[in-house]
Design an enzyme around this catalytic site. Structure first.
Site, PDB file in Angstrom:
ATOM      1  N   ASP A 169     -12.114 -10.018  -1.802  1.00 22.85           N
ATOM      2  CA  ASP A 169     -13.382 -10.231  -1.086  1.00 22.85           C
ATOM      3  C   ASP A 169     -14.403  -9.268  -1.664  1.00 22.85           C
ATOM      4  O   ASP A 169     -14.063  -8.185  -2.131  1.00 22.85           O
ATOM      5  CB  ASP A 169     -13.255 -10.081   0.439  1.00 22.85           C
ATOM      6  CG  ASP A 169     -12.549  -8.822   0.886  1.00 22.85           C
ATOM      7  OD1 ASP A 169     -12.923  -7.733   0.439  1.00 22.85           O
ATOM      8  OD2 ASP A 169     -11.616  -8.934   1.713  1.00 22.85           O
ATOM      9  N   GLU A 205      -6.033 -10.297  -2.380  1.00 23.31           N
ATOM     10  CA  GLU A 205      -6.865 -10.196  -1.165  1.00 23.31           C
ATOM     11  C   GLU A 205      -8.338 -10.069  -1.549  1.00 23.31           C
ATOM     12  O   GLU A 205      -9.062  -9.231  -1.012  1.00 23.31           O
ATOM     13  CB  GLU A 205      -6.446  -8.972  -0.328  1.00 23.31           C
ATOM     14  CG  GLU A 205      -4.968  -8.947   0.040  1.00 23.31           C
ATOM     15  CD  GLU A 205      -4.565  -7.797   0.948  1.00 23.31           C
ATOM     16  OE1 GLU A 205      -5.455  -7.089   1.474  1.00 23.31           O
ATOM     17  OE2 GLU A 205      -3.357  -7.592   1.138  1.00 23.31           O
ATOM     18  N   GLU A 261       0.798  -1.233   0.000  1.00 23.29           N
ATOM     19  CA  GLU A 261       0.000   0.000   0.000  1.00 23.29           C
ATOM     20  C   GLU A 261       0.831   1.285   0.000  1.00 23.29           C
ATOM     21  O   GLU A 261       0.669   2.134   0.870  1.00 23.29           O
ATOM     22  CB  GLU A 261      -0.998  -0.040   1.169  1.00 23.29           C
ATOM     23  CG  GLU A 261      -1.908  -1.266   1.070  1.00 23.29           C
ATOM     24  CD  GLU A 261      -2.862  -1.455   2.253  1.00 23.29           C
ATOM     25  OE1 GLU A 261      -2.889  -0.603   3.152  1.00 23.29           O
ATOM     26  OE2 GLU A 261      -3.575  -2.469   2.254  1.00 23.29           O
TER      27      GLU A 261
HETATM   28  O1  G3I Z   1      -2.960  -8.362  18.212  1.00 18.46           O
HETATM   29  C1  G3I Z   1      -3.968  -7.602  18.849  1.00 18.46           C
HETATM   30  C2  G3I Z   1      -4.424  -8.239  20.127  1.00 18.46           C
HETATM   31  O2  G3I Z   1      -3.337  -8.285  21.016  1.00 18.46           O
HETATM   32  C3  G3I Z   1      -5.597  -7.461  20.693  1.00 18.46           C
HETATM   33  O3  G3I Z   1      -6.098  -8.125  21.815  1.00 18.46           O
HETATM   34  C4  G3I Z   1      -6.699  -7.330  19.668  1.00 18.46           C
HETATM   35  C5  G3I Z   1      -7.837  -6.462  20.166  1.00 18.46           C
HETATM   36  O4  G3I Z   1      -8.547  -5.833  19.112  1.00 18.46           O
HETATM   37  O5  G3I Z   1      -6.172  -6.722  18.500  1.00 18.46           O
HETATM   38  C6  G3I Z   1      -5.152  -7.486  17.921  1.00 18.46           C
HETATM   39  O6  G3I Z   1      -4.705  -6.811  16.761  1.00 18.46           O
HETATM   40  C7  G3I Z   1      -5.580  -6.864  15.651  1.00 18.46           C
HETATM   41  C8  G3I Z   1      -4.838  -7.539  14.515  1.00 18.46           C
HETATM   42  O7  G3I Z   1      -5.608  -7.504  13.321  1.00 18.46           O
HETATM   43  C9  G3I Z   1      -4.489  -8.997  14.824  1.00 18.46           C
HETATM   44  O8  G3I Z   1      -5.661  -9.740  15.036  1.00 18.46           O
HETATM   45  C10 G3I Z   1      -5.943  -5.448  15.256  1.00 18.46           C
HETATM   46  O9  G3I Z   1      -6.743  -4.860  16.242  1.00 18.46           O
HETATM   47  C11 G3I Z   1      -6.675  -5.437  13.926  1.00 18.46           C
HETATM   48  O10 G3I Z   1      -6.848  -4.092  13.494  1.00 18.46           O
HETATM   49  C12 G3I Z   1      -5.856  -6.185  12.894  1.00 18.46           C
HETATM   50  O11 G3I Z   1      -6.607  -6.172  11.687  1.00 18.46           O
HETATM   51  C13 G3I Z   1      -5.907  -6.594  10.543  1.00 18.46           C
HETATM   52  C14 G3I Z   1      -5.774  -5.428   9.573  1.00 18.46           C
HETATM   53  O12 G3I Z   1      -5.139  -5.876   8.377  1.00 18.46           O
HETATM   54  C15 G3I Z   1      -4.975  -4.284  10.166  1.00 18.46           C
HETATM   55  O13 G3I Z   1      -4.935  -3.229   9.292  1.00 18.46           O
HETATM   56  C16 G3I Z   1      -6.711  -7.711   9.876  1.00 18.46           C
HETATM   57  O14 G3I Z   1      -6.742  -8.847  10.728  1.00 18.46           O
HETATM   58  C17 G3I Z   1      -6.082  -8.076   8.541  1.00 18.46           C
HETATM   59  O15 G3I Z   1      -6.903  -9.008   7.862  1.00 18.46           O
HETATM   60  C18 G3I Z   1      -5.933  -6.815   7.689  1.00 18.46           C
HETATM   61  O16 G3I Z   1      -5.338  -7.147   6.469  1.00 18.46           O
HETATM   62  C19 G3I Z   1      -5.117  -6.079   5.546  1.00 18.46           C
HETATM   63  C20 G3I Z   1      -3.864  -6.442   4.763  1.00 18.46           C
HETATM   64  O17 G3I Z   1      -2.789  -6.679   5.627  1.00 18.46           O
HETATM   65  C21 G3I Z   1      -3.511  -5.349   3.763  1.00 18.46           C
HETATM   66  N1  G3I Z   1      -4.639  -5.007   2.932  1.00 18.46           N
HETATM   67  C22 G3I Z   1      -5.878  -4.725   3.608  1.00 18.46           C
HETATM   68  C23 G3I Z   1      -6.250  -5.872   4.543  1.00 18.46           C
HETATM   69  C24 G3I Z   1      -7.603  -5.639   5.188  1.00 18.46           C
HETATM   70  O18 G3I Z   1      -7.588  -4.508   6.014  1.00 18.46           O
END
Ligand code: G3I
Length: 311
Positions: A238, A236, A131
């Site tokens: 969806d 990715e 990105e």
């Molecule tokens: O690790 C913490 C955990 O310790 C905590 O308890 C929990 C509480 O909310 O959060 C956890 O972190 C989360 C993380 O995923 C791991 O599960 C974050 O809040 C959450 O925001 C994060 O979301 C990820 C997101 O990227 C972040 O921007 C999604 O799972 C993931 O699928 C998403 O993937 C991105 C690609 O990398 C890039 N393109 C877009 C795509 C969708 O947003």
């Protein structure tokens, strides 16, 4: 018919899915994910990102990433690394460290070399840079672009190439799936990188779409990239909808999945399609049902759209 089987019969390398460590406790899900008839490739959704792999400077943790890598190996699936450098999920020691250009360049070089080197030989492709652009096509502002400039991208790609010469190196972004300012900027970046001899093998088009709102000219847009000498993939995919899902929405979603898969299928250097849906419900309130399988892991009309797209 199974999705990866038909993708391979069509001459593609894979049909794949993102996955994440917490999901691996769901045995019914894991049995579908692990079926290489359905999925020939997996991508870790979070566990190879910077916050997961180098939470403090010089301290690398690969436990969760290794779990996904080992799963791919056990299942005979290709593995996509995701990612070396991204503005998001960047630990604050990097983003707020006030490092100068030389120090930050070395931090980036070390991070990419170490992470890509750790998985050397296990990875089909790496999203080295994730990105890099804003939606208007300007370079996204964050600590690396602000301090180093566009050449942070070259530093990351060069480090990745040296660390695993056989991995395909990608730049990955969203809203570049149809023609427009952002897609043009990405094409210009490909040209500039090639002109200065920086290694780059592919462009990942994420493909986060809304039912009924696909960009037009998907295939022409893919061809604009492959004409520059890179491969492409939907990394990715969806296609979400406003809930509740109705028969009409599910039918449109089937059509939309088929349209995207057909575009890849029609372009020789489009190597595969990966789905990535688990982030949708928590990100867009009132939206969901983006996955080709329903909550009971039953194939939806969208799944038939995928199969038809490869045929
Ligand atoms: O690790 C913490 C955990 O310790 C905590 O308890 C929990 C509480 O909310 O959060 C956890 O972190 C989360 C993380 O995923 C791991 O599960 C974050 O809040 C959450 O925001 C994060 O979301 C990820 C997101 O990227 C972040 O921007 C999604 O799972 C993931 O699928 C998403 O993937 C991105 C690609 O990398 C890039 N393109 C877009 C795509 C969708 O947003």
């Amino acid at each position: 018919a199974k999705s990866n089987t038909v993708a391979k019969a069509a001459g593609k390398l894979y049909f794949g899915s993102a996955t994440d460590n917490p999901e691996l406790t769901d045995t019914a899900y894991v049995s579908i994910l692990s079926d290489s008839g359905f999925f020939g490739q997996i991508t870790p959704g979070n566990s190879m990102k910077w916050d997961a792999t180098e939470p403090s400077r010089g301290t690398f943790t690969f436990t969760n990433g290794d779990t996904i890598a080992n799963l791919a190996k056990k299942n005979g699936q290709l593995l996509r690394g995701h990612n070396c450098v991204w503005y998001n999920q960047l630990p604050s020691w990097v983003s707020s460290g006030n490092f100068d250009n030389a120090t930050l360049s070395s931090i980036l070089q070390t991070h990419c070399s170490t992470v890509v080197g750790h998985y050397k030989g296990q990875i089909y492709s790496w999203d080295v840079v994730n990105e890099p652009f804003n939606d208007d096509g300007t370079l996204r502002s964050f600590v690396f672009s602000n301090t180093i400039g566009e050449s942070y991208i070259d530093i990351a790609l060069n480090a990745a190439r040296a660390a695993d010469p056989n991995a395909k190196l990608y730049i990955n972004d969203y809203n570049i799936e149809g023609p427009g300012a952002k897609s043009t900027s990405m094409q210009n970046l490909v040209k500039s990188l090639k002109a200065r001899g920086t290694p780059l093998d592919g462009i990942g088009l994420q493909g986060h779409f809304i039912v009924g709102e696909l960009p037009s000219n998907l295939q022409e847009n893919l061809e604009a990239f492959t004409a520059l000498g890179v491969e492409v993939a939907y990394t990715e995919l969806d296609i979400r909808m406003t809930l509740p899902s109705t028969a009409a929405l599910l039918a449109q979603q089937e059509k939309d999945y088929q349209t995207v898969v057909t575009a890849c299928n029609n372009v020789e250097k489009c190597v595969g399609v990966t789905i990535w849906y688990s982030w949708v419900p928590s990100t867009f309130s009132g939206q969901g049902a983006a996955c080709p399988w329903d909550q009971n892991l039953v194939e939806k009309p969208a799944y038939s759209g995928i199969i038809a797209g490869f045929q």
